[in-house]
Design a protein around this motif. Structure first.
Motif: not given
Length: 462
Positions: A51, A75, A95, A98
């Motif tokens: 994030e 982003s 990556k 979340p």
């Protein structure tokens, strides 16, 4: 191909704002106050993104490593950073997703909606348009719960435990009770429903892994009357006795009810601490009375004679059929603690490959042997004699049985994979077909590997 120079302003490092730059030779950050952190591009060892936050682990010339913590990326910056690290540094930018935040209030509201919809399904008359419509409405409500569970499972385990371990695991207990008892006729194989069942089992496995799982019972008050009725239904069905009916052949309209009614289960086949077990005692572990059995050497000699006197070797199954049926439909709760190979299959330890082949029941079989197979609806582990033929896989209640409990054609197998973590059992593999998943547990890794290799080969040929 020349590497483009990357420049990202307003990037924070150590509480100071500056610019991040990267080219073919180096990567680094320089603050507005003059502080700089620069490393050679080939010194990068690890890169992670979460994030808008970037973490780079670089190797120092004199030994050791330095972690470069950079915040404030947009982003949209991820793609260009990913390409740079991949092409210039040879490092994959990982990556992180979340962490899903599961709302207890939202789940409780959706759960009440599921329970109400399930009650309407059960109240509708069988094989009617209204029944189908009620089931369709239940599937719509299932989607919100299913997707929420999917996010929870992919997130933090401790957060998941805080939600589902509360009140003695009430939330997952309510969901389990509903999915195990609702009487679906049309949508019991719907992907939304099967996915919900899978996530429900996964959450239970996570809670057990964390030591937070507790068996839940609905309180005896009016607000839980629907769940009490469902619990009473399962307890009543457990007490009923009847002839054992094959799950695959019977195809009941109400799988749970019909399976309970058709199976011959001894009292106490659920664990003592199971929410539906009442005061019944747990089923004892299988007892092997080896002294009372016919000597194994006699059985072997009988089969050797048949093999010598016939052109196509076929074992003499009739004389010891009754003896082998004593292991028919034997169930265990932990297939890793009890061998699937029946006591009548052992002689002086592990049988050799030649001996195993001599005990095959089909002349054209590729592989045969004992496994534990998980039942479709009750999730019980049952001993089965598995037979792999060139065009199909069969399972039988005992070796030499002529009525298969399952038939899986080679062409219907969509996928085959190791499922140890999925069912929390070692030496487990799963066969995926359109209608369902078949889970098998073997006695050792060698058997598991052999079954997976041969089934996969048959699938490719099919």
């Amino acid at each position: 191909m020349a590497t483009a120079v990357l420049r990202f302003p307003n990037i924070q490092c150590g509480g100071e704002t500056g610019q991040f730059r990267a080219n073919a030779e180096c990567i680094g950050w320089k603050g507005s106050g003059g502080e700089a952190r620069i490393h050679a591009a080939n010194s990068l060892r690890k890169a992670e993104w979460f994030e808008g936050r970037l973490r780079l682990l670089c190797e120092l010339e004199g030994g050791g490593t330095e972690l470069l913590a950079l915040d404030g990326f947009a982003s949209a910056d991820f793609d260009s950073l990913w390409r740079y690290f991949e092409q210039t540094c040879g490092v994959y930018l990982k990556k992180h997703r979340p962490i899903a935040a599961l709302s207890e209030a939202d789940f409780d509201s959706a759960m009440r909606s599921i329970e109400d919809a399930a009650d309407r399904v059960d109240e509708a008359a069988s094989q009617t348009v209204q029944k189908k419509a009620k089931e369709a409405d239940l599937m719509k409500r299932v989607e919100s719960v299913r997707d929420g569970l999917d996010q929870a499972v992919s997130g933090d385990k401790q957060a998941l435990s805080r939600v589902f371990a509360a009140n003695g695991c009430e939330r997952i207990g309510r969901l389990r009770l509903v999915v195990d008892t609702v009487q679906l006729e049309v949508y019991h194989t719907d992907t939304r429903w099967t996915h919900l069942l899978s996530k429900c089992a996964t959450i239970e496995a996570v809670l057990k892994e964390l030591g937070a799982f507790r068996q839940w019972r609905p309180p005896e008050d009016s607000s839980h009357s629907s769940l009490l009725r469902r619990a009473a239904l399962v307890q009543e069905l457990r007490r009923r006795q009847g002839d054992d009916v094959d799950e695959h052949q019977s195809q009941p309209r109400n799988p749970l009810v019909d399976e309970h009614q058709s199976q011959r289960q001894p009292s106490g086949y659920l664990k003592e601490d199971h929410p539906l077990s009442g005061a019944r005692a747990p089923r004892p572990a299988p007892i092997v009375h080896q002294a009372e059995e016919q000597p194994y050497t006699q059985v072997v000699k009988q089969e050797e004679v048949v093999a010598e006197d016939t052109q196509e070797p076929q074992p003499n199954l009739e004389e010891d059929r009754g003896k082998r049926r004593q292991y028919e439909d034997e169930e265990v709760t932990d297939p890793n603690s009890v061998r699937a190979s029946a006591p009548d299959d052992c002689k002086d330890g592990e049988p050799t490959e030649d001996h195993k082949r001599m005990r095959y029941t089909h002349a054209n079989s590729i592989l045969e042997g004992w496994v534990w197979k998980r039942s479709r609806y009750l999730k019980r582990w049952r001993r089965r004699w598995l037979v792999l033929l060139p065009d199909e896989l069969l399972s039988f209640k005992y070796r030499g049985d002529t009525s298969a409990t399952e038939r899986i054609s080679s062409g219907s197998v969509l996928r085959l994979y190791s499922a140890d973590g999925e069912v929390q059992q070692a030496r487990c593999f799963c066969i995926v077909v359109r209608q369902r998943n078949y889970y098998m547990v073997c006695d050792d890794e060698t058997q598991k590997t052999a079954w997976m290799q041969e089934i996969e080969s048959a699938r490719r040929r099919g």
